[in-house]
Design a protein around this motif. Structure first.
Motif, short mmCIF file in Angstrom:
data_model
loop_
_atom_site.label_atom_id
_atom_site.label_comp_id
_atom_site.label_asym_id
_atom_site.label_seq_id
_atom_site.Cartn_x
_atom_site.Cartn_y
_atom_site.Cartn_z
N ASP A 59 0.75 -1.36 -0.10
CA ASP A 59 0.02 -0.11 -0.01
C ASP A 59 0.92 1.19 -0.01
O ASP A 59 0.46 2.35 -0.68
N GLU A 60 2.02 1.10 0.82
CA GLU A 60 2.79 2.51 0.84
C GLU A 60 3.52 2.58 -0.31
O GLU A 60 3.73 3.73 -1.04
N ALA A 61 4.02 1.65 -1.12
CA ALA A 61 4.48 1.69 -2.54
C ALA A 61 3.54 2.26 -3.59
O ALA A 61 3.66 3.07 -4.38
N PHE A 62 2.46 1.90 -3.50
CA PHE A 62 1.46 2.42 -4.49
C PHE A 62 0.86 3.94 -4.22
O PHE A 62 0.96 4.60 -4.99
N ALA A 63 1.02 4.11 -3.00
CA ALA A 63 0.88 5.57 -2.33
C ALA A 63 1.87 6.48 -3.13
O ALA A 63 1.60 7.61 -3.70
N LYS A 64 3.27 5.99 -2.79
CA LYS A 64 4.29 6.92 -3.42
C LYS A 64 4.11 6.87 -4.96
O LYS A 64 4.43 7.83 -5.30
N THR A 65 4.09 5.90 -5.59
CA THR A 65 3.93 5.88 -6.97
C THR A 65 3.00 6.64 -7.57
O THR A 65 2.92 7.39 -8.40
N ARG A 66 1.68 6.91 -6.65
CA ARG A 66 0.55 7.54 -7.02
C ARG A 66 0.95 9.00 -7.00
O ARG A 66 0.63 9.82 -7.86
#
Length: 153
Positions: A59-66
């Motif tokens: 979830d953290e990786a997706f948030a950073k990518t977003r």
């Protein structure tokens, strides 16, 4: 059809182990159930914690990518909007200066004759571009011209 009860009763036999009396069988069942429950309570929370940690990292990786994509998209959108707001002559001038490795500051520092030469090159390219567009429209079929007209509307 009649079923012989004695025959059915003989086919169904209770399976009993001679080495286990009912008390031992009950104790064995309770022990195995308790053992399974203990193993389940020890391994499931640990595994669940690991799954939760992995899920949090994803979830953290997706948030950073977003966030990175939004920043990139906003910058690209702004750049595109600025480019599209320029006139064809301004676009051609920008392209010509880029080809020559010049900036607007360099051009402003040049003598007036060189500035005029650059302006003349821009005018020539603009005229060529307009002639190409006219030639392309002249060779286009009437159906294609109508489609382009409708698309422009």
């Amino acid at each position: 059809m009649l079923v012989n009860n004695t025959q059915a009763a003989s086919n169904v036999q209770q399976i009993t182990r001679p080495d286990m009396d009912p008390a031992n069988a009950a104790a064995s069942a309770l022990y195995s159930g308790a053992l399974q429950a203990a193993q389940h309570s020890v391994t499931v929370p640990a595994a669940q914690k690991e799954l939760d940690k992995a899920s949090d990292r994803i979830d953290e990786a997706f948030a950073k990518t977003r966030v990175q994509l939004q920043a990139t998209t906003n910058g690209a959108r702004t750049e595109f909007t600025e480019y599209m707001s320029k006139s064809p002559a301004e676009r051609i001038r920008e392209q010509l200066l880029k080809e020559q490795g010049l900036t607007e500051e360099h051009v402003q520092a040049m003598p007036q004759e060189k500035q005029d030469a650059i302006a003349k090159q821009v005018a020539e390219r603009l005229k060529e571009q307009q002639q190409q567009q006219v030639a392309a429209k002249a060779t286009a079929s009437p159906a294609q011209t109508r489609k382009e007209t409708l698309a422009a509307i």
